[in-house]
Design a protein around this motif. Structure first.
Motif, mmCIF file in Angstrom:
data_model
loop_
_atom_site.group_PDB
_atom_site.id
_atom_site.type_symbol
_atom_site.label_atom_id
_atom_site.label_comp_id
_atom_site.label_asym_id
_atom_site.label_seq_id
_atom_site.Cartn_x
_atom_site.Cartn_y
_atom_site.Cartn_z
ATOM 1 N N CYS A 239 59.963 64.803 24.269
ATOM 2 C CA CYS A 239 61.003 65.185 25.212
ATOM 3 C C CYS A 239 62.108 65.714 24.600
ATOM 4 C CB CYS A 239 61.561 64.202 26.020
ATOM 5 S SG CYS A 239 63.079 64.434 27.195
ATOM 6 N N ASP A 240 62.425 67.070 24.886
ATOM 7 C CA ASP A 240 63.158 67.810 24.160
ATOM 8 C C ASP A 240 64.595 67.364 24.043
ATOM 9 O OD1 ASP A 240 64.073 70.373 22.569
ATOM 10 O OD2 ASP A 240 64.917 71.167 24.597
ATOM 11 N N GLY A 241 64.953 67.071 22.800
ATOM 12 C CA GLY A 241 66.510 66.683 22.665
ATOM 13 C C GLY A 241 66.430 65.185 22.347
ATOM 14 N N ILE A 242 65.640 64.278 22.702
ATOM 15 C CA ILE A 242 65.707 62.907 22.377
ATOM 16 C C ILE A 242 65.694 62.477 20.594
ATOM 17 C CG2 ILE A 242 64.390 60.510 22.511
ATOM 18 C CD1 ILE A 242 64.009 61.448 25.349
ATOM 19 N N VAL A 243 64.812 62.956 20.062
ATOM 20 C CA VAL A 243 64.818 62.653 18.650
ATOM 21 C C VAL A 243 65.801 63.075 17.990
ATOM 22 C CG1 VAL A 243 63.389 62.840 16.463
ATOM 23 C CG2 VAL A 243 62.185 62.262 18.607
ATOM 24 N N PRO A 244 66.342 64.290 18.030
ATOM 25 C CA PRO A 244 67.094 64.750 17.401
ATOM 26 C C PRO A 244 68.611 64.026 17.784
ATOM 27 C CG PRO A 244 66.424 66.639 17.888
ATOM 28 C CD PRO A 244 65.465 65.409 18.546
ATOM 29 N N GLU A 245 68.883 63.756 19.033
ATOM 30 C CA GLU A 245 69.805 62.780 19.355
ATOM 31 C C GLU A 245 70.245 61.597 18.892
ATOM 32 O OE1 GLU A 245 73.626 62.779 20.941
ATOM 33 O OE2 GLU A 245 72.372 64.703 21.063
ATOM 34 N N LEU A 246 68.956 61.013 18.675
ATOM 35 C CA LEU A 246 68.781 59.535 18.153
ATOM 36 C C LEU A 246 69.218 59.519 16.611
ATOM 37 C CD1 LEU A 246 68.508 56.900 19.748
ATOM 38 C CD2 LEU A 246 68.090 58.995 21.112
ATOM 39 N N ILE A 247 68.447 60.407 16.251
ATOM 40 C CA ILE A 247 68.716 60.593 14.578
ATOM 41 C C ILE A 247 70.099 60.959 14.350
ATOM 42 C CG2 ILE A 247 68.352 62.038 12.528
ATOM 43 C CD1 ILE A 247 65.340 62.340 13.520
ATOM 44 N N LYS A 248 70.762 61.643 15.205
ATOM 45 C CA LYS A 248 72.471 62.060 15.041
ATOM 46 C C LYS A 248 72.880 60.555 15.159
ATOM 47 C CE LYS A 248 74.819 64.064 18.272
ATOM 48 N NZ LYS A 248 75.001 65.216 19.058
ATOM 49 N N SER A 249 72.312 59.926 15.866
ATOM 50 C CA SER A 249 72.892 58.197 16.403
ATOM 51 C C SER A 249 73.059 57.540 15.280
ATOM 52 C CB SER A 249 72.504 57.719 17.576
ATOM 53 O OG SER A 249 72.751 58.344 18.963
ATOM 54 N N ILE A 250 72.113 57.797 14.066
ATOM 55 C CA ILE A 250 72.438 56.853 13.026
ATOM 56 C C ILE A 250 73.122 57.514 11.994
ATOM 57 C CG2 ILE A 250 69.932 55.819 13.626
ATOM 58 C CD1 ILE A 250 68.810 57.390 11.201
ATOM 59 N N SER A 251 74.003 58.255 12.255
ATOM 60 C CA SER A 251 74.961 58.907 11.242
ATOM 61 C C SER A 251 75.876 57.873 10.649
ATOM 62 C CB SER A 251 75.818 60.042 11.863
ATOM 63 O OG SER A 251 75.027 61.156 12.139
ATOM 64 N N SER A 252 76.466 58.133 9.535
ATOM 65 C CA SER A 252 77.290 56.924 8.733
ATOM 66 C C SER A 252 78.550 56.638 9.697
ATOM 67 C CB SER A 252 77.257 57.384 7.325
ATOM 68 O OG SER A 252 78.300 58.742 7.509
ATOM 69 N N ASP A 253 79.028 57.630 10.494
ATOM 70 C CA ASP A 253 80.087 57.375 11.198
ATOM 71 C C ASP A 253 80.055 56.899 12.575
ATOM 72 O OD1 ASP A 253 79.027 59.504 12.074
ATOM 73 O OD2 ASP A 253 80.927 60.740 12.371
ATOM 74 N N THR A 254 78.670 56.424 12.833
ATOM 75 C CA THR A 254 78.356 56.083 14.210
ATOM 76 C C THR A 254 78.824 54.532 14.063
ATOM 77 O OG1 THR A 254 76.508 57.449 14.512
ATOM 78 C CG2 THR A 254 76.563 55.751 15.922
ATOM 79 N N ASP A 255 79.136 54.147 15.402
ATOM 80 C CA ASP A 255 79.439 52.609 15.591
ATOM 81 C C ASP A 255 78.258 51.814 15.241
ATOM 82 O OD1 ASP A 255 81.029 50.494 17.432
ATOM 83 O OD2 ASP A 255 78.797 50.167 17.994
ATOM 84 N N PRO A 256 78.398 50.637 14.426
ATOM 85 C CA PRO A 256 77.466 49.689 14.166
ATOM 86 C C PRO A 256 76.300 49.156 15.053
ATOM 87 C CG PRO A 256 79.149 49.259 12.908
ATOM 88 C CD PRO A 256 79.752 50.236 14.136
ATOM 89 N N SER A 257 76.748 48.897 16.207
ATOM 90 C CA SER A 257 75.975 48.575 17.326
ATOM 91 C C SER A 257 75.003 49.584 17.879
ATOM 92 C CB SER A 257 76.596 47.880 18.453
ATOM 93 O OG SER A 257 77.482 46.726 18.073
ATOM 94 N N LEU A 258 75.472 50.861 18.099
ATOM 95 C CA LEU A 258 74.938 51.980 18.506
ATOM 96 C C LEU A 258 73.769 52.446 17.204
ATOM 97 C CD1 LEU A 258 73.836 54.158 20.283
ATOM 98 C CD2 LEU A 258 75.880 55.675 19.443
#
Length: 424
Positions: A239-258
């Motif tokens: 599904c276009d966009g899901i994998v890139p968005e979730l990889i972006k969500s594990i960036s170092s500045d992301t909330d730990p719970s997310l």
């Protein structure tokens, strides 16, 4: 309605209180003894193996109970008459089963989104109240399809605020009801959400991109729940966009719970070889490296990062990404976490290093990085720890290879810089 601040100023008729919880009854039911209890309270009593009436201690001829509709109407009439807060707004208690059934009926028939939103909000309050309520909803054959239809109707281009709110509430209910659910529940939901032409996935992606933190986490958890098998994993990852968005969500500045929820989802879908290749191509390993090099990261996030990296190291391109470029910083991050986080983190780290330096040995720089970062000393401590026999053997294999194949200059530097290490 529970015992809240309002009840301190209101005299509650004793007949309206459950003899077990002493709260105002939400769904009164009567036993064969004639005593009335709140449904949730008496159900817990009976589920606990008791065969007596709590108030009279009489042996029950039958554990069946019947709704006390007369008392329920009286409680509702009383509640309506006194149920006003200090600001004049209505006091919103937990809906009864009968009220929820009526809300579900209206949801299926009503076209006005504002009215549907009011009814779905009532169902949310009911679902959050107890496990019994959530089970009641999930057992209704029409409930899950109804939620899926609501989610699929969310359109990223729409300005219909009520429709978006409906979709977010439906996502919240799904996250609440089948969190940690049974496999058959996940399979059922997966089939419903992945056979709607992509509408549900688009809505979940929209919620992750634009929602608040709570909505993002709920949406990621729903995605993980419907990642039921290899087929569903591939449908979701494509599904276009899901994998890139979730990889972006594990960036170092992301909330730990997310970050933790996103890592858990990525681990789930990475069981497919095609998905692993996509994660590597989308630079998931770079994000993991940044996490491993951080000094302050939660145990759960570190364990999940190493577990995902271990999975990705099974692919040649994954190993190349881990070892190549940036001076071996990803390998350095793995070595840093040895004996510093938890037993699980150490076992994942050893497995990654064993894969890189013993099984495939495609890049000698990985071995030199392990030695340079004091990895030999840490591995010696690992084999003396209480790790599993398999991991202990991996550590022994690594020590043997590293001692034999590492250049004399690097070994000399290692021996000079060896420091005492104690496990976590």
């Amino acid at each position: 309605m529970g015992r809240d601040e309002t009840e301190r100023y209101i005299t509650v008729p004793s007949l309206f209180r459950c003899p077990i919880s002493l709260d105002v009854m939400r769904s009164p039911v009567s036993l064969c003894t004639g005593v009335t209890y709140d449904r949730a309270s008496i159900q817990r009593w009976l589920d606990g193996g008791n065969n007596t009436c709590p108030a009279t201690m009489q042996i029950l001829r039958t554990k069946d109970f019947v709704p006390n509709l007369t008392l329920q109407r009286l409680i509702k009439a009383w509640s309506d008459s006194v149920g006003r807060r200090a600001d004049g707004s209505p006091l919103r208690g937990i809906p009864t089963v009968e009220e929820v059934n009526e809300s579900l009926r209206r949801l299926s028939l009503e076209k006005d989104d504002e009215i549907r939103l009011e009814n779905l909000s009532r169902i949310v309050r009911f679902a959050k109240d107890s496990d019994a309520n959530r089970e009641f909803l999930w057992k209704r054959k029409d409930f899950a399809p109804m939620l899926v239809d609501i989610i699929a109707a969310v359109d990223g281009g729409t300005r219909a605020t009520a429709k978006i709110k409906l979709g977010l509430l439906a996502i919240m209910i799904l996250d609440t009801i089948i969190k940690g659910g049974k496999e058959r529940d996940r399979e059922r939901l997966s089939k419903l959400m992945l056979t709607d032409g992509g509408g549900c996935l688009a809505a979940l992606l929209l919620a992750i991109r634009r929602g608040n933190l709570k909505t993002k986490i709920e949406s990621v958890r729903v995605l993980e729940m419907i990642s039921f098998d290899a087929t569903s994993n591939e449908i979701i990852s494509e599904c276009d966009g899901i994998v890139p968005e979730l990889i972006k969500s594990i960036s170092s500045d992301t909330d730990p719970s997310l970050k933790e929820a996103s890592l858990s989802f990525l681990i789930t879908i990475s069981t497919s070889k095609r998905v692993r290749s996509k994660l590597i191509a989308e630079k998931a390993i770079t994000k993991i490296k940044d996490i491993l090099l951080m000094e302050t990261t939660s145990v759960a996030v570190t364990e999940k990062s190493l577990k995902l990296l271990e999975t990705l190291s099974s692919k040649r391109e994954g190993r190349s990404e881990i070892c190549g470029g940036d001076g071996g910083r990803c390998v350095e991050g793995v070595v840093r976490k040895l004996l510093k986080v938890s037993a699980a983190a150490t076992e994942h780290a050893v497995t990654i290093l064993w894969c890189l330096c013993y099984v495939f040995r495609e890049d000698k720089k990985a071995e030199e990085t392990v030695v340079r970062c004091n990895g030999l000393t840490k591995l010696l401590v690992v084999i003396q720890s209480s790790c599993s026999p398999v991991v202990r053997q991996m550590a022994k294999d690594l020590i043997k290879v590293l001692k034999v194949n590492t250049s004399a200059s690097v070994l000399s530097a290692y021996e000079t810089n060896t420091t005492h290490i104690t496990p976590f």
